[in-house]
Design a protein around this motif. Sequence first.
Motif, PDB file in Angstrom:
ATOM      1  N   ARG A   1       0.313  -2.022   0.540  1.00 42.99           N
ATOM      2  CA  ARG A   1      -0.665  -3.047   0.916  1.00 42.99           C
ATOM      3  C   ARG A   1      -0.081  -4.111   1.842  1.00 42.99           C
ATOM      4  O   ARG A   1      -0.787  -4.678   2.662  1.00 42.99           O
ATOM      5  CB  ARG A   1      -1.256  -3.685  -0.345  1.00 42.99           C
ATOM      6  CG  ARG A   1      -1.993  -2.669  -1.201  1.00 42.99           C
ATOM      7  CD  ARG A   1      -2.805  -3.285  -2.301  1.00 42.99           C
ATOM      8  NE  ARG A   1      -3.571  -2.256  -2.998  1.00 42.99           N
ATOM      9  CZ  ARG A   1      -4.583  -2.511  -3.817  1.00 42.99           C
ATOM     10  NH1 ARG A   1      -4.933  -3.765  -4.064  1.00 42.99           N
ATOM     11  NH2 ARG A   1      -5.231  -1.523  -4.404  1.00 42.99           N
TER      12      ARG A   1
ATOM     13  N   TYR B   1      -1.852 -11.923   0.775  1.00 41.98           N
ATOM     14  CA  TYR B   1      -1.051 -10.751   0.411  1.00 41.98           C
ATOM     15  C   TYR B   1      -0.887 -10.629  -1.096  1.00 41.98           C
ATOM     16  O   TYR B   1      -1.030  -9.537  -1.672  1.00 41.98           O
ATOM     17  CB  TYR B   1       0.320 -10.831   1.080  1.00 41.98           C
ATOM     18  CG  TYR B   1       1.325  -9.880   0.479  1.00 41.98           C
ATOM     19  CD1 TYR B   1       1.193  -8.499   0.631  1.00 41.98           C
ATOM     20  CD2 TYR B   1       2.396 -10.361  -0.281  1.00 41.98           C
ATOM     21  CE1 TYR B   1       2.099  -7.623   0.047  1.00 41.98           C
ATOM     22  CE2 TYR B   1       3.309  -9.491  -0.855  1.00 41.98           C
ATOM     23  CZ  TYR B   1       3.156  -8.126  -0.689  1.00 41.98           C
ATOM     24  OH  TYR B   1       4.043  -7.265  -1.265  1.00 41.98           O
ATOM     25  N   LEU B   2      -0.581 -11.741  -1.767  1.00 43.89           N
ATOM     26  CA  LEU B   2      -0.368 -11.705  -3.212  1.00 43.89           C
ATOM     27  C   LEU B   2      -1.609 -11.248  -3.957  1.00 43.89           C
ATOM     28  O   LEU B   2      -1.537 -10.452  -4.906  1.00 43.89           O
ATOM     29  CB  LEU B   2       0.081 -13.081  -3.711  1.00 43.89           C
ATOM     30  CG  LEU B   2       1.470 -13.539  -3.248  1.00 43.89           C
ATOM     31  CD1 LEU B   2       1.751 -14.956  -3.734  1.00 43.89           C
ATOM     32  CD2 LEU B   2       2.551 -12.573  -3.728  1.00 43.89           C
ATOM     33  N   LEU B   3      -2.771 -11.734  -3.522  1.00 42.12           N
ATOM     34  CA  LEU B   3      -4.011 -11.332  -4.189  1.00 42.12           C
ATOM     35  C   LEU B   3      -4.374  -9.883  -3.854  1.00 42.12           C
ATOM     36  O   LEU B   3      -4.879  -9.155  -4.705  1.00 42.12           O
ATOM     37  CB  LEU B   3      -5.143 -12.267  -3.776  1.00 42.12           C
ATOM     38  CG  LEU B   3      -5.054 -13.687  -4.350  1.00 42.12           C
ATOM     39  CD1 LEU B   3      -6.191 -14.554  -3.845  1.00 42.12           C
ATOM     40  CD2 LEU B   3      -5.070 -13.650  -5.877  1.00 42.12           C
TER      41      LEU B   3
ATOM     42  N   ARG C   1      -2.292  -7.516  -3.306  1.00 41.28           N
ATOM     43  CA  ARG C   1      -1.368  -6.647  -4.049  1.00 41.28           C
ATOM     44  C   ARG C   1      -1.739  -6.527  -5.518  1.00 41.28           C
ATOM     45  O   ARG C   1      -1.553  -5.463  -6.137  1.00 41.28           O
ATOM     46  CB  ARG C   1       0.058  -7.196  -3.928  1.00 41.28           C
ATOM     47  CG  ARG C   1       1.126  -6.285  -4.493  1.00 41.28           C
ATOM     48  CD  ARG C   1       2.501  -6.903  -4.357  1.00 41.28           C
ATOM     49  NE  ARG C   1       2.639  -8.131  -5.137  1.00 41.28           N
ATOM     50  CZ  ARG C   1       3.773  -8.812  -5.262  1.00 41.28           C
ATOM     51  NH1 ARG C   1       4.857  -8.395  -4.624  1.00 41.28           N
ATOM     52  NH2 ARG C   1       3.829  -9.918  -5.993  1.00 41.28           N
ATOM     53  N   LYS C   2      -2.333  -7.573  -6.092  1.00 40.66           N
ATOM     54  CA  LYS C   2      -2.579  -7.600  -7.532  1.00 40.66           C
ATOM     55  C   LYS C   2      -3.914  -6.980  -7.946  1.00 40.66           C
ATOM     56  O   LYS C   2      -4.029  -6.432  -9.032  1.00 40.66           O
ATOM     57  CB  LYS C   2      -2.526  -9.050  -8.038  1.00 40.66           C
ATOM     58  CG  LYS C   2      -1.123  -9.639  -8.031  1.00 40.66           C
ATOM     59  CD  LYS C   2      -1.156 -11.064  -8.583  1.00 40.66           C
ATOM     60  CE  LYS C   2       0.260 -11.663  -8.613  1.00 40.66           C
ATOM     61  NZ  LYS C   2       0.258 -13.041  -9.147  1.00 40.66           N
ATOM     62  N   ARG C   3      -4.923  -7.104  -7.099  1.00 39.32           N
ATOM     63  CA  ARG C   3      -6.253  -6.709  -7.568  1.00 39.32           C
ATOM     64  C   ARG C   3      -6.689  -5.374  -6.986  1.00 39.32           C
ATOM     65  O   ARG C   3      -6.143  -4.878  -6.014  1.00 39.32           O
ATOM     66  CB  ARG C   3      -7.274  -7.789  -7.206  1.00 39.32           C
ATOM     67  CG  ARG C   3      -7.452  -8.012  -5.724  1.00 39.32           C
ATOM     68  CD  ARG C   3      -8.210  -9.303  -5.467  1.00 39.32           C
ATOM     69  NE  ARG C   3      -8.280  -9.591  -4.047  1.00 39.32           N
ATOM     70  CZ  ARG C   3      -8.623 -10.777  -3.544  1.00 39.32           C
ATOM     71  NH1 ARG C   3      -8.922 -11.764  -4.347  1.00 39.32           N
ATOM     72  NH2 ARG C   3      -8.681 -10.956  -2.245  1.00 39.32           N
ATOM     73  N   ASP C   4      -7.739  -4.832  -7.592  1.00 40.87           N
ATOM     74  CA  ASP C   4      -8.299  -3.570  -7.110  1.00 40.87           C
ATOM     75  C   ASP C   4      -9.062  -3.799  -5.817  1.00 40.87           C
ATOM     76  O   ASP C   4      -9.513  -4.907  -5.530  1.00 40.87           O
ATOM     77  CB  ASP C   4      -9.236  -2.970  -8.150  1.00 40.87           C
ATOM     78  CG  ASP C   4      -8.505  -2.598  -9.432  1.00 40.87           C
ATOM     79  OD1 ASP C   4      -7.302  -2.284  -9.327  1.00 40.87           O
ATOM     80  OD2 ASP C   4      -9.136  -2.622 -10.504  1.00 40.87           O
TER      81      ASP C   4
END
Length: 255
Positions: free
Chosen positions: A100, A247-249, A251-254
């Motif tokens: 991602r 980027y952080l969000l 990477r974490k969510r579907d």
Amino acid sequence: MTTQVIRSEWTKIRSVASTVWTLSLTAVVTVALGMLVSALARQQFDNLGEQDRLSFDPTYVSFAGMGLGQLAMIVFGVLVVTNEYSTGMIRTSLAAVPRRGAFLASKVAVATALALVVGMVTSFAAFFLGQAMLGSLSTSIGEEGVLRAVLGGGLYMALIAMFSMGIAAMLRSPMLSLGILMPFFFLISGILGVVSATKKVARFLPDQAGGRIMQVVTPVGDDTPYGPWGGLGIMALWVIAALVGGYLLLRKRDA
């Protein structure tokens, strides 16, 4: 990032009519409004007070359309990211590019390069046509600080697009992203900048700090604690924060 991913992102951007139109609108609005304001400034210059004449900045006047043109650039940045969420293509894209970070970096890199080209062309066109409207009040590209301001105008536009992409990556919704960014840049930032209680804080907002790069003449009584490049640096920090958050969000969510 691979060449295939970058090429794919380029194909996505140029195949969507809305992104092409927003970039075109950015250039047209910025240049046209800059010419209009420059022509009006030339007519009204003799009516200005002494302090306003001392602070008159022919370069900055020709960039009067940047404030409105940046709104179209914001739309471009938001659409580049959220179009895939709106159509559901984001699942296919992430399946094809499971990394991602590489996916987002490629999208931002391609869109930023395009925004930078359009921003530079727009900035130089706004300057030269604006100076033509100013007539005897005009300045030249060789004067101290002018070339920096013109180049800075292009960089400012590219950073606006990058900031919008970061916010859009966090929110994913075009309506929500535009519903926050448009009022912020068009109304809230300007209001905070003229209210005495918030004026000093507003100097560090991305548009006000970044816009400093386009000024050549410092207004009389201005006590801003940073210079043109310092202001652009502050704006760059906002951009980095928005992109890291996106980027952080992502990477974490579907999808």
